[in-house]
Design an enzyme around this catalytic site. Sequence first.
Site, PDB file in Angstrom:
ATOM      1  N   LYS A  67      42.354  39.760  11.274  1.00 50.61           N
ATOM      2  CA  LYS A  67      43.648  39.550  10.632  1.00 50.61           C
ATOM      3  C   LYS A  67      43.457  38.568   9.492  1.00 50.61           C
ATOM      4  CE  LYS A  67      46.474  40.115  14.810  1.00 50.61           C
ATOM      5  NZ  LYS A  67      47.453  39.447  15.705  1.00 50.61           N
ATOM      6  N   HIS A  70      46.781  33.734   8.553  1.00 53.68           N
ATOM      7  CA  HIS A  70      48.223  33.555   8.446  1.00 53.68           C
ATOM      8  C   HIS A  70      48.554  32.097   8.132  1.00 53.68           C
ATOM      9  CE1 HIS A  70      52.451  33.284   9.750  1.00 53.68           C
ATOM     10  NE2 HIS A  70      52.503  34.562   9.448  1.00 53.68           N
ATOM     11  N   HIS A  73      48.593  29.254  10.760  1.00 55.63           N
ATOM     12  CA  HIS A  73      47.401  28.553  11.235  1.00 55.63           C
ATOM     13  C   HIS A  73      47.076  27.314  10.391  1.00 55.63           C
ATOM     14  CE1 HIS A  73      46.023  31.176  14.453  1.00 55.63           C
ATOM     15  NE2 HIS A  73      46.370  32.216  13.716  1.00 55.63           N
TER      16      HIS A  73
END
Length: 486
Positions: A67, A70, A73
């Site tokens: 992923k 984001h 984080h």
Amino acid sequence: PAQLNKDNVVEEISTGPGGMITFKVHRKLLVEPFGEEDAKFGFNSELFNTVKKGKTLVEFSSPNIAKKFHAGHLRSTIIGNFIANLKESLGNHVIRMNYLGDWGMQFGLLGAGFEQFGSQEKLNVNPLQHLFDVYVQANKEAEDNKEIQLAAREFFQKLEQHDSQAMSLWQQFREITVKEYQQVYKRLGVPFDVYSGESFHQEQAREVVQLLQTRGLLKTTERGTSVVDVSAEGDMSSCSTVLRSDGTSLYITRDIAAAIDRKEKFNFDEMIYVTDKSQQNHFLHLFHILRLMGHPWAESCRHVSFGLVQGMSTRRGEVVFLEDVLDEACARMLHNMQQATTTKEMADPGDTAEKVGMSALIVQDFRGPLEADYRFDWDRILQAQGDTGVFLQYTHARLRRYFDEVLYQSNRDLQPRHLVTFLTKLRRLLSPSSHWDKTREGHRATVTQRWRLFVFQQARLRLFSGACSVLASGMRILGIKPVEKM
């Protein structure tokens, strides 16, 4: 005077007429506090004599692979970096660990989804974006399609059984992700000593289950899951599931295995986990199970939790990626610098804008208690005045004590806000209007007054030099790269 104690600050105490008490401060503290050891100024205080030093393992950031990074984080990354910097500055041997989310049922869904919707060509062009798109599509399909749900479970079982084809695809996803994440960490100025992950502890997780069984701690529910009783009264009112009914492990099973492995491998004196507050119960269960298994060092494990950042996504819940946030911080800061009439010429304005933008994001995040949620606001974050990261950089660029108490307090509760408050107060005390404009009448002074003015200016230069050193040291602990010009 006999009742007053000397220390590393007060060298001599005496009495005079009328009950006057005179203190003589060690000369080296006033005349020679700065120089080659500037970077260590404030760290040698006797306040730290009682602070335990040893080996500290800090687990932070820990995004899920396959992923894009984001924005959510960001908090774990910069808070963990602050704690690691703080511990290191106080003389601890620090191990910075990134424990990647690289195992679990979500990879069953991703693997099954890639087999149906994936494209190797798209993966080569824009790897993380393509994996993200595949995961979203597979997740959506799985809501109503039981075949996708079954395929996901089967793929994860293949991973647990080390099926060569499934493992090869998973390994490709992991390598792609780590490579891209390292670029983001480089940009943030956040180093890691160890890149670990849940996948490292598959076999050990099975051993954990066997140990729990041997100790009589494992119970089987009517649904076929295996649980450990973590209730205070031992009445099964609170349980932690460590094995699914199909025999596959869970996050906490691998966390137990990882903690035991780290103690054996690194022999840490303390281990600190940095995650959002939604995982508080998870870590309470983790530490409790470790104690039940006969590991007294579980008492030296600590969870530092933090709240959520609101306002980084739209009402439709669209994902905001960290790189987009960093790009916008840099672009907005560069625009502000170009518009400001006081901005100095610099060799690389883009690099300065990047550092100041990062500083703004970090200080905004650290201003309050870590557990508190806060609303993200670009206008407030990038203000050039007030208690902001932008003005911290401004002050440092133009400056070029008692820092120890702030570090001591931060070390006690691992809260960065004490350091932010101190540095912003220091900024106010050293603002130009407070000091720089009060000695410009020197041209009308007598020789004696000019000599006194000269001595005062030399002392002031030492103060500013020391303040700059303290400011820079504090900023580095927070994870901010000081700029030289603004």
